[in-house]
Design a protein around this motif. Structure first.
Motif, PDB file in Angstrom:
ATOM      1  N   GLU A  61      59.098  16.726  51.827  1.00  0.00           N
ATOM      2  CA  GLU A  61      59.969  15.551  51.746  1.00  0.00           C
ATOM      3  C   GLU A  61      59.139  14.267  51.735  1.00  0.00           C
ATOM      4  OE1 GLU A  61      62.384  16.132  55.176  1.00  0.00           O
ATOM      5  OE2 GLU A  61      63.849  17.397  54.141  1.00  0.00           O
ATOM      6  N   ALA A  62      58.131  14.202  52.600  1.00  0.00           N
ATOM      7  CA  ALA A  62      57.277  13.008  52.666  1.00  0.00           C
ATOM      8  C   ALA A  62      56.503  12.821  51.366  1.00  0.00           C
ATOM      9  CB  ALA A  62      56.312  13.125  53.842  1.00  0.00           C
ATOM     10  N   MET A  63      56.013  13.911  50.802  1.00  0.00           N
ATOM     11  CA  MET A  63      55.230  13.808  49.573  1.00  0.00           C
ATOM     12  C   MET A  63      56.108  13.408  48.393  1.00  0.00           C
ATOM     13  SD  MET A  63      52.369  16.819  50.070  1.00  0.00           S
ATOM     14  CE  MET A  63      51.074  16.014  49.119  1.00  0.00           C
ATOM     15  N   ILE A  64      57.376  13.831  48.414  1.00  0.00           N
ATOM     16  CA  ILE A  64      58.311  13.378  47.380  1.00  0.00           C
ATOM     17  C   ILE A  64      58.508  11.865  47.488  1.00  0.00           C
ATOM     18  CG2 ILE A  64      60.733  13.449  46.657  1.00  0.00           C
ATOM     19  CD1 ILE A  64      60.666  16.460  47.344  1.00  0.00           C
ATOM     20  N   ASP A  65      58.588  11.356  48.729  1.00  0.00           N
ATOM     21  CA  ASP A  65      58.676   9.906  48.921  1.00  0.00           C
ATOM     22  C   ASP A  65      57.444   9.208  48.349  1.00  0.00           C
ATOM     23  OD1 ASP A  65      61.092  10.168  50.222  1.00  0.00           O
ATOM     24  OD2 ASP A  65      60.209  10.150  52.234  1.00  0.00           O
ATOM     25  N   LEU A  66      56.281   9.805  48.554  1.00  0.00           N
ATOM     26  CA  LEU A  66      55.043   9.204  48.070  1.00  0.00           C
ATOM     27  C   LEU A  66      54.896   9.338  46.560  1.00  0.00           C
ATOM     28  CD1 LEU A  66      52.575  10.239  50.919  1.00  0.00           C
ATOM     29  CD2 LEU A  66      53.853   8.114  50.639  1.00  0.00           C
ATOM     30  N   VAL A  67      55.552  10.332  45.979  1.00  0.00           N
ATOM     31  CA  VAL A  67      55.619  10.415  44.517  1.00  0.00           C
ATOM     32  C   VAL A  67      56.371   9.207  43.980  1.00  0.00           C
ATOM     33  CG1 VAL A  67      56.654  11.679  42.580  1.00  0.00           C
ATOM     34  CG2 VAL A  67      55.392  12.924  44.334  1.00  0.00           C
ATOM     35  N   ARG A  68      57.471   8.856  44.648  1.00  0.00           N
ATOM     36  CA  ARG A  68      58.238   7.673  44.225  1.00  0.00           C
ATOM     37  C   ARG A  68      57.419   6.397  44.381  1.00  0.00           C
ATOM     38  NH1 ARG A  68      62.826  10.412  46.630  1.00  0.00           N
ATOM     39  NH2 ARG A  68      62.481   9.328  48.597  1.00  0.00           N
ATOM     40  N   ASP A  69      56.501   6.389  45.343  1.00  0.00           N
ATOM     41  CA  ASP A  69      55.632   5.220  45.543  1.00  0.00           C
ATOM     42  C   ASP A  69      54.491   5.172  44.531  1.00  0.00           C
ATOM     43  OD1 ASP A  69      57.100   4.332  47.676  1.00  0.00           O
ATOM     44  OD2 ASP A  69      55.767   5.170  49.210  1.00  0.00           O
ATOM     45  N   GLY A  70      54.350   6.245  43.750  1.00  0.00           N
ATOM     46  CA  GLY A  70      53.282   6.281  42.764  1.00  0.00           C
ATOM     47  C   GLY A  70      51.942   6.749  43.311  1.00  0.00           C
ATOM     48  N   LEU A  71      51.925   7.291  44.528  1.00  0.00           N
ATOM     49  CA  LEU A  71      50.672   7.720  45.142  1.00  0.00           C
ATOM     50  C   LEU A  71      50.315   9.163  44.793  1.00  0.00           C
ATOM     51  CD1 LEU A  71      51.061   6.136  48.686  1.00  0.00           C
ATOM     52  CD2 LEU A  71      50.173   5.124  46.588  1.00  0.00           C
ATOM     53  N   PHE A  72      51.336   9.995  44.598  1.00  0.00           N
ATOM     54  CA  PHE A  72      51.138  11.389  44.214  1.00  0.00           C
ATOM     55  C   PHE A  72      51.988  11.680  42.985  1.00  0.00           C
ATOM     56  CE2 PHE A  72      50.010  11.515  48.679  1.00  0.00           C
ATOM     57  CZ  PHE A  72      49.025  12.487  48.776  1.00  0.00           C
TER      58      PHE A  72
END
Length: 222
Positions: A61-72
């Motif tokens: 869930e956290a990594m999906i959030d960071l995908v939205r941030d453009g980090l992953f």
């Protein structure tokens, strides 16, 4: 074929804590800033979860959030790849923050309500304590909350969201180098100098400090 990392990268044990999704996201941001996660490498949620000492679900869930941030970026059936950030990307993100954030903060000179000053001082102390301990992740959290609290005083919600997005995309890379060199305390000290200038109504001093503060993001690439 991208490299897939299953090795330990030095993440904190989060077992037993609440709000794991947010804590994992903050820890991963700190790991990016500290150079513990490598651009171009694919990290699996289960492997990171083992290191955190928690189940894979909040990590995904956290990594999906960071995908939205453009980090992953998600890699089907494999995990999440750290998106590289070039020197040009970082320079452009920093320039945008200087254009947007510096004048917004400068306009607060002489307009920081007395009622909020104690809470801002508390955040300054938290950042200073984290810097003294060399705790980059804790420093990043205090730094983010301090700058968010200042931006919220402008009353412009879109401004707050825009700057937070820019912060996320820049990954606060420049803080990693000062931390390694023992200069994180100087960055933390600037928070106090900035608030003092704003309370005193010294717009020129506030602008100077804020500009220098943002320049720390570039330092690790110079």
């Amino acid at each position: 074929m991208d490299a897939v990392a299953d090795a330990v990268v030095g993440l904190p044990d989060l077992g037993g804590h609440s709000s794991l999704r947010g804590q994992v996201a903050d820890a991963l941001r700190g790991a990016l800033a500290g150079g513990k996660l490598t651009p171009g490498v694919v990290y699996s949620a289960p492997a990171l979860a083992d290191e955190f000492g928690i189940s894979p679900t909040p990590v995904r869930e956290a990594m999906i959030d960071l995908v939205r941030d453009g980090l992953f970026e998600a890699v089907r059936n494999r995990g999440f790849r750290v998106v590289p950030l070039s020197d040009r990307d970082l320079a452009e993100l920093t320039e945008i923050r200087e254009l947007v954030e510096v004048p917004a903060i400068t306009r607060l000179a002489g307009n920081v309500p007395e009622a909020v000053r104690p809470s801002l001082r508390t955040l300054i102390e938290e950042a200073a304590a984290a810097a003294a301990d060399g705790d980059l992740i804790r420093f990043l959290d205090a730094d983010r909350r301090f700058h968010t609290a200042l931006l919220e005083l402008t009353g412009n919600r879109m401004l707050v969201r825009t700057v937070l997005d820019l912060r996320a995309r820049s990954r606060m890379y420049g803080l990693a180098a000062p931390a390694a060199a023992g200069d994180l305390a100087a960055s933390a000290e600037e928070h106090a100098f900035l608030l003092d200038a704003l309370v005193a109504g010294d717009a020129d001093r506030a602008q100077e400090i804020m500009t220098r503060h943002l320049e720390h993001m570039r330092r690790s690439r110079d």
